[in-house]
Structures are given as structure tokens and as C-alpha cells.
Design a protein around this motif. Structure first.
Motif, short mmCIF file in Angstrom:
data_model
loop_
_atom_site.label_atom_id
_atom_site.label_comp_id
_atom_site.label_asym_id
_atom_site.label_seq_id
_atom_site.Cartn_x
_atom_site.Cartn_y
_atom_site.Cartn_z
N ALA A 110 28.44 -85.00 -58.34
CA ALA A 110 29.78 -84.54 -58.01
C ALA A 110 30.78 -85.32 -57.40
O ALA A 110 31.94 -85.55 -57.64
CB ALA A 110 29.56 -83.34 -56.84
N GLU A 111 30.15 -86.52 -56.64
CA GLU A 111 31.07 -87.74 -56.13
C GLU A 111 31.64 -88.44 -57.54
O GLU A 111 32.40 -89.04 -57.19
CB GLU A 111 30.06 -88.47 -55.33
CG GLU A 111 29.76 -87.74 -54.10
CD GLU A 111 28.70 -88.75 -53.13
OE1 GLU A 111 28.13 -89.84 -53.82
OE2 GLU A 111 28.26 -88.35 -52.10
N ALA A 112 30.88 -88.33 -58.54
CA ALA A 112 31.30 -89.00 -59.59
C ALA A 112 32.16 -88.19 -60.52
O ALA A 112 32.55 -88.49 -61.71
CB ALA A 112 30.01 -89.62 -60.38
N GLY A 113 32.48 -86.89 -60.12
CA GLY A 113 33.42 -86.15 -60.55
C GLY A 113 32.73 -85.32 -62.08
O GLY A 113 33.29 -84.78 -62.86
N ARG A 114 31.18 -85.35 -61.95
CA ARG A 114 30.59 -84.80 -62.86
C ARG A 114 29.85 -83.47 -62.27
O ARG A 114 29.54 -83.44 -60.96
CB ARG A 114 29.51 -85.86 -63.54
CG ARG A 114 30.26 -86.88 -64.05
CD ARG A 114 29.13 -87.97 -64.82
NE ARG A 114 28.57 -87.42 -65.93
CZ ARG A 114 27.61 -88.06 -66.19
NH1 ARG A 114 27.47 -89.25 -66.06
NH2 ARG A 114 26.85 -87.68 -67.12
N GLY A 115 29.19 -82.61 -63.16
CA GLY A 115 28.43 -81.46 -62.53
C GLY A 115 26.84 -81.46 -62.87
O GLY A 115 26.62 -82.31 -63.72
N LEU A 116 26.21 -80.71 -62.34
CA LEU A 116 24.76 -80.55 -62.79
C LEU A 116 24.49 -79.17 -62.79
O LEU A 116 24.91 -78.31 -62.27
CB LEU A 116 23.70 -81.09 -61.43
CG LEU A 116 22.28 -81.20 -61.65
CD1 LEU A 116 21.74 -82.47 -61.15
CD2 LEU A 116 21.68 -79.97 -60.85
#
Length: 137
Positions: A71-77
Motif C-alpha cells: 500500500a505504501e508503494a501504491g499497490r494492493g495485496l
């Protein structure tokens, strides 16, 4: 006991497949795999747990920490096929973690077809991952 992993870059997301037992001894290796995914892909990361035998409380915390890092990198899991012996209960401050029944359902949510070769698809794996499953690189 630890884990083995394989990371495959698809067109708009990545798939991090994990096999073994995600316990306290495997948390560092899992964190390294997430770092690998962060450095080599874009879009959400589907963590495929089809081959995961089980996970501990520390393993579940590693999943929520991975969700935060992404999330900090603008991505989801997202998760596919969580172990039957446990459910993920992320902390209240954790980003949302979509859970899919299995990998085909997760891929379907991204309009991908498992087994079909995406153009430019690249993958990496630990040495313990079965060679028959090896992808390019």
C-alpha cells in the motif's frame, strides 16, 4: 520448516505463489519475496496460497505487513486460497485485503487466464520450487 515461492509478472499485476509452512522461521523469507515483487512488478500482488500447508500467527502478521508495504508503494495485496485451518484477521489499520476462493477466481477478477502465456511474462522462483513450474528468467 520454511517456504518456497515463485513470483510471476502478469500484464497488470503479479502472482506470488507460496508453498510450505508460513511460520516464524519463514517470515523473513516471505518478506524477501514481497520485496522481490515490489522491485520487479507493478499493480496488485495476488498471494497464491494454494500450496501453503498452514500458517502461524506470525505468518498471518507477515501477510498484513506485506499489505502495508505494498500500500505504501501504491499497490494492493490480494489472497487466493487461504489455508483451511485459519482465517486472516488483519489489524484495524491494515489496508483492505481481498480474499479469493482460489487462484482461478483471483485471476478472473483481473481478467487473466491461468496457464495462458502473457506477452512479456517473466517469473522468478526459489531453488526449492518444482522445476516443472519454472517460468522464464
Amino acid at each position: 520448516m520454511t517456504i518456497d515461492w515463485r513470483y510471476t509478472v502478469e500484464e497488470n499485476f503479479g502472482v506470488l505463489s507460496v508453498a510450505g509452512y508460513l511460520g516464524a522461521d519463514a517470515v523473513r523469507r516471505f518478506s524477501g519475496a514481497v520485496g522481490w515483487a515490489l522491485a520487479r512488478g507493478t499493480g496488485p500482488v495476488i498471494v497464491d496460497l494454494t500450496e501453503l500447508r498452514s500458517w502461524s500467527a506470525e505468518g498471518q502478521l507477515a501477510i498484513t505487513e506485506a499489505a502495508r508495504r505494498l500500500a505504501e508503494a501504491g499497490r494492493g495485496l490480494e489472497l487466493a486460497a487461504i489455508p483451511a485451518d485459519g482465517s486472516l484477521v488483519p489489524a484495524g489499520d491494515c489496508p483492505p485485503i481481498p480474499v479469493h476462493a482460489d487462484l482461478p477466481a483471483a485471476l478472473g477478477a483481473h481478467s487473466a487466464h491461468h496457464g495462458e502465456r502473457a506477452q512479456g511474462r517473466t517469473g522468478w522462483r526459489t531453488t526449492g520450487w518444482p522445476a516443472a513450474e519454472q517460468t522464464d528468467s
